[in-house]
Scaffold this active site. Structure first.
Site, PDB file in Angstrom:
ATOM      1  N   SER A  64       0.796  -1.232   0.000  1.00 19.98           N
ATOM      2  CA  SER A  64       0.000   0.000   0.000  1.00 19.98           C
ATOM      3  C   SER A  64       0.824   1.275   0.000  1.00 19.98           C
ATOM      4  O   SER A  64       0.261   2.360  -0.184  1.00 19.98           O
ATOM      5  CB  SER A  64      -0.917   0.026   1.213  1.00 19.98           C
ATOM      6  N   LYS A  67       0.250   3.441  -2.894  1.00 25.54           N
ATOM      7  CA  LYS A  67      -1.017   4.150  -3.135  1.00 25.54           C
ATOM      8  C   LYS A  67      -0.882   5.671  -3.296  1.00 25.54           C
ATOM      9  O   LYS A  67      -1.436   6.233  -4.245  1.00 25.54           O
ATOM     10  CB  LYS A  67      -2.034   3.800  -2.051  1.00 25.54           C
ATOM     11  N   VAL A 259       1.299  -3.536   3.972  1.00 28.25           N
ATOM     12  CA  VAL A 259       1.332  -4.814   4.686  1.00 28.25           C
ATOM     13  C   VAL A 259       2.627  -5.588   4.471  1.00 28.25           C
ATOM     14  O   VAL A 259       2.891  -6.570   5.152  1.00 28.25           O
ATOM     15  CB  VAL A 259       0.125  -5.726   4.358  1.00 28.25           C
TER      16      VAL A 259
HETATM   17  N1  GLU Z   1      -1.923  -5.604  -1.855  1.00 33.68           N
HETATM   18  C1  GLU Z   1      -2.473  -5.426  -0.554  1.00 33.68           C
HETATM   19  C2  GLU Z   1      -4.013  -5.547  -0.557  1.00 33.68           C
HETATM   20  O1  GLU Z   1      -4.658  -5.019  -1.382  1.00 33.68           O
HETATM   21  C3  GLU Z   1      -2.067  -4.110  -0.024  1.00 33.68           C
HETATM   22  C4  GLU Z   1      -2.566  -3.913   1.341  1.00 33.68           C
HETATM   23  C5  GLU Z   1      -1.784  -2.967   2.140  1.00 33.68           C
HETATM   24  O2  GLU Z   1      -0.542  -2.916   2.034  1.00 33.68           O
HETATM   25  O3  GLU Z   1      -2.399  -2.226   2.949  1.00 33.68           O
HETATM   26  O4  GLU Z   1      -4.595  -6.204   0.249  1.00 33.68           O
END
Ligand code: GLU
Length: 607
Positions: A64, A67, A259
């Site tokens: 994330s 993002k 995560v």
């Molecule tokens: N690829 C992970 C998901 O979509 C990213 C989640 C995260 O890092 O918060 O669940």
């Protein structure tokens, strides 16, 4: 000497290695394969220097943390209006994978939760998902400053198990938030989460945001400046999952975690921070990462609402002892040593409020100059204040440089209580403390004496007038004639030898040993010290020009031994040997011309 910033980060890292709380993310099966002990910290400055500790080069999946950068790219590609019509900027207060959509429009509450992020990815420029992917990966590379690869096994692992995200993507399609094929957008999102980065990469990405959208090393713009604040605002309010409020309250830096165990934190105009430690707390944030940020924020006063300003503003002019020597008139041996070595005395004029970033910048400049430096004079005249952590770093730098044989002294802080108190507060046990001088001249003279000590230039005593500059070129028999007419007198430390304003008694003084200060009285009763004179120098010689009133006070700084020549005696001798007076006047004129040259040099160094 190692920078105290590096030492601080190493200590911080060491102190948190034992924190083994938390669990690896397991809902993406591949993520359970990472080494749970990995732990890296990286801090990047606005001019692109990375302080790295621990596993700062270890690659892991960005998850994330991607993002905000994809959101930044969407803003750049599609503009605020369109992006805002599809994705909100309200914190959800829910977990990252919650289906937090606006009940009416179906718009995800913000781009930091999965729903918002998947929608964001679908908005990037490009006629089809492949073109969008090209755009996404090239934009990410610009933020990082290098080309990125994806970790295929993590990508496939997530793609094979990401049913919830698939449901979210279909919901977005249902509400018209995603225009094209939601599954293709989702695959791009999974790939973007699988970019392999190190925590140093994260720190550079954060530093690019901190630097107004320009990568501090490559100089390439990753994002139009107008969008930087938007991205940082969303990070500040929504970046840390459902811990965002407490995060802003306690740490106060726009941040994003993933995560995979990565966290970035951005200090606008100051630092980019990247941390990696894969064990996550109950809210999905790296447990050690949170702790690192809490400590950094507290120890370095980094809360964004604290203050701002460019760190390089903390350092004004830098010049050397060759530009501005002490006003003392050195002996010829000293002078020739200074010609070679005075540049090794460095003056640094510090400015404004000194916080950790400014001090980091100053210390770094000092480290860069260290190989050609014997003493540093830190002029704090224009400093308004100093934070305790900045004072601590400055103090540690002083001690570290001292250890390496480089003196660091402060000037013009005597009446500055807030500064002296901070410096004293942070003094370490057993530290003899800092040395400070009331003015730069006293400081540079002290530093010059250190240089003479290094060269073992002995404190010279001048037993014969022939050694004095004023007698240069005078035939020995004439010098001896004058010498025979002199008397000798000793003065004790602190004794006033001549007093400003008093009618002169026509005596000229030749210092055989010791040191005196020449002081000019000020209106408030204090004195301004204009020079100091040591063995081989003379004062009171203006009587040669017929000047009778003393213009300055001369005080013995040490035990002083002088040879004294009365003007009557001189007149008597010169009556028969006028050559004596001619030579004395010639030497006096030369000496005055030299003083004038030095004064001009000082003035131009200060201009
Ligand atoms: N690829 C992970 C998901 O979509 C990213 C989640 C995260 O890092 O918060 O669940």
């Amino acid at each position: 000497m190692q920078s105290p910033i590096q030492t601080y980060l190493e200590d911080l890292h060491n102190s948190l290695v034992s924190l083994t709380d938390g669990e690896l993310a397991s809902y993406i099966p591949e993520l359970t394969k990472v080494n749970p002990d990995w732990f890296g910290i990286s801090l990047v400055t606005m001019d692109g220097l990375a302080y790295n500790v621990g596993d700062a080069d270890q690659l892991f999946t960005i998850q994330s943390v991607s993002k905000p950068f994809v959101y930044a790219t969407a803003l750049a590609d599609r503009g605020v209006e369109l992006v805002s019509s599809k994705i909100g900027v309200e914190p959800s207060g829910d977990a990252f994978n919650s289906i937090s959509l606006d009940p009416q429009s179906g718009a995800p509450l913000n781009p930091m939760i999965n729903a918002g992020a998947i929608a964001t990815t679908s908005l990037l420029a490009g006629t089809d998902p492949q073109a969008q992917w090209q755009r996404l990966s090239s934009s990410m590379s610009t933020f990082v400053g290098r080309d990125l690869e994806i970790d295929d096994s993590v990508y496939h692992s997530e793609s094979a198990t990401g049913f919830r995200n698939r449901a979210i993507a279909w919901m977005l399609k249902n509400f018209g938030i995603i225009d094209g094929d939601p599954m293709a957008a989702l695959e791009n999102y999974f790939r973007q989460c699988s970019f392999e980065v190190s925590c140093q990469d994260l720190a550079f990405m954060a530093a690019t945001l901190a630097n107004g959208g320009v990568h501090p090393v490559t100089g390439r713009r990753a994002l139009p400046a107008e969008h930087v604040e938007r991205v940082l605002s969303v990070m500040a309010t929504c970046g840390m999952y459902n811990y965002a409020g407490s995060w802003l309250f306690e740490v106060g830096m726009p941040a994003k975690s993933g995560v995979g165990g990565g966290i970035i934190a951005v200090l606008p105009g100051r630092f980019g921070i990247g941390i990696f430690s894969p064990k996550l707390d109950a809210k999905g944030n790296s447990a050690r990462g949170i702790e690192v940020c809490k400590r950094l924020s507290k120890d370095f006063s980094l809360h964004v609402f604290g203050r701002s300003g460019h760190p390089s503003m903390a350092l004004g002019r830098v010049y050397s002892g060759a530009d501005a020597p002490s006003r003392r008139q050195p002996s010829s041996e000293m002078r020739s040593y200074l010609t070679e070595h005075a540049r090794r005395i460095k003056y640094l004029c510090l400015h404004g409020y000194l916080a950790v970033d400014g001090v980091e910048y100053i210390i770094r400049r000092m480290l860069q100059m260290a190989s050609d430096t014997h003493s540093y004079i830190l002029d704090l005249h224009q400093v308004d204040g100093i934070s305790d952590c900045a004072a601590r770093l400055l103090n540690e730098a002083r001690r570290g440089f001292g250890h390496d044989g480089i003196a660091v002294v402060f000037t013009r802080i005597h009446a500055r209580k807030s500064i002296t108190q901070a410096l004293r507060r942070v003094a370490a046990r057993g530290d003899r403390g800092y040395l400070s001088f009331e003015d730069n001249d006293l400081a540079v003279e002290w530093c010059e004496n250190r240089l003479f000590g290094e060269a073992a230039i002995p404190p010279i005593t001048f037993a014969s007038l022939a050694n004095f500059l004023l007698f240069k070129g005078m035939p020995l028999d004439l010098t001896e004639q004058v010498e025979a007419a002199t008397t000798r007198q000793a003065f004790s430390t602190g004794q006033e030898i001549v007093t400003a304003g008093q009618a002169g008694d026509g005596r000229m003084y030749f210092i055989e040993s010791g040191q005196v200060s020449v002081l000019v009285p000020l209106a408030d009763g204090a004195h301004h010290r204009i020079t100091s004179l040591s063995a081989g120098m003379n004062f009171g010689e203006m009587v040669l020009l017929g000047q009778t009133n003393r213009t300055a006070t001369v005080c013995a700084d040490t035990e002083v031994q002088c040879r004294i020549l009365g003007s009557h005696q001189l007149e008597e001798i010169t009556a028969t040997s006028p050559m004596i007076k001619i030579i004395l006047l010639e030497n006096l004129a030369r000496d005055m011309a030299n003083s004038l040259r030095r004064a001009t040099q000082w003035i131009s160094a200060l201009a």
